[in-house]
Design an enzyme around this catalytic site. Structure first.
Site, PDB file in Angstrom:
ATOM      1  N   HIS A  87       0.820  -1.218   0.000  1.00 10.28           N
ATOM      2  CA  HIS A  87       0.000   0.000   0.000  1.00 10.28           C
ATOM      3  C   HIS A  87       0.853   1.267   0.000  1.00 10.28           C
ATOM      4  CE1 HIS A  87      -3.631  -2.294   0.399  1.00 10.28           C
ATOM      5  NE2 HIS A  87      -3.293  -2.814   1.568  1.00 10.28           N
TER       6      HIS A  87
ATOM      7  N   ASP B  94      -2.757 -10.521  -2.681  1.00 14.78           N
ATOM      8  CA  ASP B  94      -3.281 -10.104  -1.381  1.00 14.78           C
ATOM      9  C   ASP B  94      -4.771  -9.794  -1.565  1.00 14.78           C
ATOM     10  OD1 ASP B  94      -2.078  -8.834   1.400  1.00 14.78           O
ATOM     11  OD2 ASP B  94      -3.880  -7.789   0.734  1.00 14.78           O
TER      12      ASP B  94
HETATM   13 ZN   LIG Z   1      -4.076  -7.303   2.644  1.00 11.59          ZN
END
Ligand SMILES: [Zn+2]
Ligand SMILES: [Zn+2]
Lengths: 436, 563
Positions: A112, A151
């Site tokens: 992220h 993910d």
């Molecule tokens: Zn994650």
């Protein structure tokens, strides 16, 4: 005696003394039971599997990818230097040929983290895959790279970093952004004007099971990989699609993850998220290691694994099929996606608001790219947080002379009265400058 | 007085150490086919004319178990294994009778699948029919919860004579290694028992009735009765004998490289600030990877009698031995011949040595003397390169915390201890390549037997506490208690030390002089649904390997009323 079919390297760095906060999912305990399982199964003893000690990344490695505000020390900890270093260690061992493939089983994660870093978002500070990839490009001359992010959360940071790079294929499979953090990763996010199509998003509905995930891999990911022909395949191997994960809503099992790993044949896997620390991670990690090494994983399963409860309804299957069809249509038409009126030498801008949930920071960003037929195009990023305003200029590693000239000009003409920091990331000379 | 006796592949060395220091040392040839006779004849020679009533301790290091494993002479025993999900346990098959049974535990010791009593009874009947003397029982994660191994053993008790359980071998995790270790214990047991019972009764007849102690590869000893529970812990004790023999001469503030240069091999180890470095994993012998703790040692095929050749214009030394040096009538040139030609040793026929080296020197286009110099130089270079590799291996051990990663100091040897036959001749050459002091271990000819005699009694204990489930266990010690939710790391450490004390005493240690230390400890907050439900605490403690209390390294004297 067991022999790994593929010489497989493993960096295991559980950071047993590091946490975001004591009760945070990203805490000391996260890989404790994984360690127990991996050790008890004797995976590190298997002929052909080697454990490597992680290296630390350097400031230069981080600045090759990020504009850290105000600097890399302020936005990361030693732990980040080691987890990125673990990915780098695996990458180097693969490139040196000492292993065929490898898995950086490290924390904290990184997918992220955007190009500009004001702090932590989604438990991530620096993008450990991007740092590894850009190091390998610099040190070994690797060119075409594919990143498959499995993910459960959209890998928005990695997408941001490679948005304009036509030589990096970024594919993210994740739970639909309408139902989960960070709320992005829709099919129509396909990359910037100079790299249209090399960002691919495959959002899957909540409750997707092994069959659905594997369908997407076989019918979208693999065909695209086949055509893109990367020199290196990286798997951002988050494990929060697991049916027992506490912060997501998917239904993937350890078997599903192992099969996924076998299909992807990634050269390098890097752990991302995954927070079912007792019920999933020990088994999923063991499954990934066994699949990478080419070992039989058929008798591996979670204690509470009941396949009959992990079957997705037919409607969900059809929805996944439709999504994959759409993705493939977009991929085939990627040269048209750049859109009309976008001519070389013009500029394209995107304006975004970015929230750093972990550190509670708001960033407003305007990114300008020089449209170019010959390279990824230089970037000018004007970024304001509730603390600072910075200008970051990025000249890509294969910039054409015109784009490089534009990048240098942006840097030269910027005025320090408007920005607290003015950075230049010149990948042609591999230098990072700050204007004083 | 203390007897230390080390049976090696070629020689058996024995020393008698009293208050005044070394009383006598002897060296006899080892007859590998007749180890008992070898040991008894060495003891006879050592004790001839001595007052045996003064002998208070006998420590032996033998190749008995090692030879059985290496020569594949292990008797048939049965292995009973319960694995549950994971890698197919068929891959860990050992021995001729390997049985897989139902039952499974998870990583925290919770039962996933029970043991089926009927199945075990049926198996017991089969084992009885097969007439197998000993059985090894191992379940996955038994170090977290031994209930399944205990349940299986309880049933099998009525069908077989002797049972070895995996959780008693070691507190470490590794199901495959636990299987191999348990198997070796069961397989070595009968021969081990017969041998030491015979030695013990022969010694008793001579008037020495103190229990025999046996050296382990971790540089400590245990008494004979403990060795009957862990007979495989006598495997590969030889290298540790030499290291313990050198340890008295290793300065407490130095990183010592120990080189034991023999006829065929050079064994090396590291003594860090006076304590030997322990290997990360258990010993590996033959095809077996075990949980048997050992000092970190490395052996390379270079010694005084290694064969010297020229390959593609370059000197190659070892790893094989063709026999004695040519100076002593052997078939091929060796480093010993080089020493002989250079006048570094008195013994041997210098002409024969020179004739042997002539072939080498001709191929290299050098004078014989120059070739001899080069042979010694190359041998030393190869030894030091192997030592560098061993140091690199220690420095690249993985660590799992940020603290260790950032604070971890890399070791670099700054002191060299040399022992073994050609120690004196090699030391000078090694000094030219080594940055630091070089010392030849006094009594280097029998330092291994001295190491045997003076090694402490050691043991290790692993403790695991879970305050959410309110239990503390040390499976290896058959320890299981309820604890309160407020149990701390400090409390766990106390339990660990108490268990080490008890175990060491059972193994024959003098409790007054115990030197205990924590090897590893950790505690984790266990968070479930965002709140703390308890702590997961792990402590590994041991008796620090070293020399017995009362031994003075400077003077070599022993100040112990009880010995
Ligand atoms: Zn994650
Ligand atoms: Zn350009």
């Amino acid at each position: 005696m067991l022999h790994a079919k593929n010489r497989t390297g493993l960096v295991f760095f559980p950071a047993f003394d590091w946490a975001i906060s004591p009760t945070h999912p990203e805490r000391e305990e996260r890989l404790l039971y994984t360690q127990d399982q991996v050790f008890e199964e004797g995976l590190l003893d298997i002929d052909g599997i080697v454990e490597l000690k992680p290296d630390l990344v350097t400031i230069k490695d981080i600045q090759r990818v990020h504009f850290c505000v105000p600097d890399p020390w302020k936005v990361s900890t030693e732990s980040h230097f080691i987890s990125a270093g673990g990915a780098k260690t695996i990458g180097m061992a693969v490139m040196d040929g000492t292993i065929d493939r490898g898995f950086a089983l490290v924390r904290p994660p990184g997918h992220h983290a955007n190009r500009v870093v004001h702090g932590a978002r989604g438990f991530c500070n620096i993008n450990i895959e991007a740092i590894m990839i850009e190091y390998l490009r610099r040190a070994y001359g690797v060119d075409r790279v594919a990143i498959i992010d499995t993910d459960c959360h959209h890998g928005d940071g990695t997408q941001d970093i490679y948005w304009h790079d036509p030589d990096t294929l970024f594919i993210s499979i994740h739970q639909d952004g309408r139902t989960l953090y960070p709320g992005s990763g829709f099919i129509n996010e396909f990359g910037g004007p100079n790299a249209a199509g090399t960002t691919v998003n495959i959002p899957l509905p909540p409750e997707t099971c092994d069959d659905g995930m594997l369908y997407a891999v076989k019918n979208a990911v693999l065909p695209i990989l086949d055509e893109f022909k990367p020199q290196l395949i990286i798997n951002s191997a988050g494990q929060d699609n697991h049916y027992s994960d506490p912060i997501t809503n998917m239904n993937i099992s350890a078997q599903g993850y192992a099969q996924l790993t076998e299909l992807l044949k990634a050269d390098i896997a890097v752990l991302e998220g995954g927070y079912s620390i007792e019920g999933a991670l020990p088994y999923v990690n063991a499954g990934i290691i066994m699949a990478m090494a080419g070992l039989d994983y058929s008798s591996l399963r979670e204690p509470d694994y009941e396949p009959e409860y992990l079957r997705q309804p037919a409607s969900l299957t059809r929805s996944i099929e439709r999504t994959c069809d759409e993705v493939m249509t977009m991929w085939r038409r990627r040269t048209e996606l750049r859109g009309p009126g976008k001519k070389a030498g013009q500029y394209d801008t995107r304006n975004r608001q970015i929230f750093y949930d972990t550190d509670n920071i708001f960033e407003t960003q305007e990114e300008t790219v020089r449209i170019c037929d010959d390279c990824g195009g230089s970037l000018r990023i004007d970024s304001i947080s509730n603390r600072r305003r910075i200008l970051g200029v990025h000249i890509p590693r294969n910039a054409c002379p015109a784009c490089r000239e534009q990048g240098l000009q942006w840097y030269e003409e910027s005025s320090s009265s408007r920005f607290q920091h003015i950075f230049l990331q010149d990948r042609i000379t591999d230098r990072f400058l700050e204007k004083k | 007085m203390i007897i230390g006796l080390d049976v090696g592949g070629t020689h058996t060395d024995a020393v008698l150490i009293g208050a005044e220091g070394m009383v006598r040392d002897i060296k006899v040839n080892t007859d590998p086919e007749r180890l008992y006779e070898t040991v008894m004849s060495a003891l006879d020679r050592l004790l001839a004319g001595q007052e045996v009533a003064d002998v208070k301790r006998v420590v032996l290091s033998t190749t008995l178990a090692t030879n059985m494993v290496v020569q594949d002479k292990l008797p048939p025993v049965a292995m009973v294994v319960s694995a549950g999900p994971g890698i197919d346990p068929e891959h860990f098959r050992v021995g001729s009778h390997y049985f897989r049974v139902k039952g499974a535990l998870d990583h925290s010791g919770r039962e996933l699948e029970p043991v089926r009593e009927k199945e075990i009874h049926a198996l017991g009947a089969e084992l009885k029919k097969l007439g197998l003397p000993a059985v090894g029982v191992v379940s996955k994660f038994s170090v977290r919860n031994a209930a399944h191994e205990l349940a299986i053993a309880r049933i099998l008790e009525s069908y077989v004579d002797k049972i070895f359980m995996g959780h008693l071998c070691s507190g470490a995790l590794s199901f495959p290694r636990r299987i191999a270790t348990t198997y070796l214990n069961a397989a070595v047991y009968p021969v081990h028992t017969n041998f030491f019972t015979a030695v013990h009764s022969s010694l008793a007849k001579k008037g020495i009735s103190h229990p025999i102690r046996i050296l382990k590869p971790d540089g400590g000893n245990m008494n004979m009765s403990s060795s009957l529970t862990y007979p495989a812990q006598t495997i590969l004790s030889g290298p540790s004998a030499s290291v313990m023999g050198a340890i008295a001469h290793a300065p407490k503030d130095k990183t010592c490289l120990v080189l034991d240069i023999g006829g065929t091999t050079t064994d090396m180890a590291i003594i860090l600030n006076g304590a030997p470095v322990i290997a990360q994993n258990g010993i590996e012998i033959g095809s077996y990877k075990t949980l048997i703790r050992a000092l970190l040692t490395k052996s390379i095929g270079i010694g005084g009698d290694s064969v010297v050749r020229v390959r593609e214009g370059k000197l190659a030394i070892g790893p094989d031995r063709g026999g004695a040096a040519m100076a002593h009538g052997g078939p091929q040139p060796t480093p010993t011949d080089a020493m002989c030609v250079l006048g570094m040793i008195e013994q041997g026929d210098r002409d024969k040595a020179a004739a042997g080296l002539a072939v080498i020197s001709a191929e290299l286009g050098l004078a014989v003397i120059e070739a001899a110099e080069q042979i010694l130089h190359t041998a030393c270079e190869n030894i030091m390169r192997a030592a560098d590799e061993m140091v690199d291996q220690i420095n690249s051990r993985p660590v799992y915390t940020v603290h260790e990663m950032c604070e971890g100091v890399k070791i670099r040897p700054d002191y060299l201890l040399v022992l073994g036959g050609p120690a004196g001749q090699f030391a000078g050459r090694l000094a030219e390549m080594f940055k630091g002091e070089v010392e030849i271990v006094p009594n280097w000819r029998v330092a291994n037997a001295i190491g045997c005699a003076l090694a402490r009694t050691t043991c290790e204990v692993t403790v695991y506490a879970d305050t959410a489930r309110r239990v503390i266990t040390a499976q290896g010690e058959e320890y299981h208690r309820e604890i309160s939710r407020t149990f701390t790391l400090d409390d766990a450490r106390k339990v660990a030390f108490e268990l080490v004390r008890k175990k060491a005493a059972a193994r024959g240690a003098n409790e007054e002089h115990l030197k205990m230390e924590v090897l590893e400890e950790s505690q984790f907050n266990m968070i479930r649904r965002f709140s703390t439900v308890g702590k997961n605490i792990r402590v590994r403690a041991q008796v620090k390997p070293g020399l017995i209390h009362g031994y003075d390294a400077e003077s070599g004297t022993l100040n112990r009323a009880d010995l």
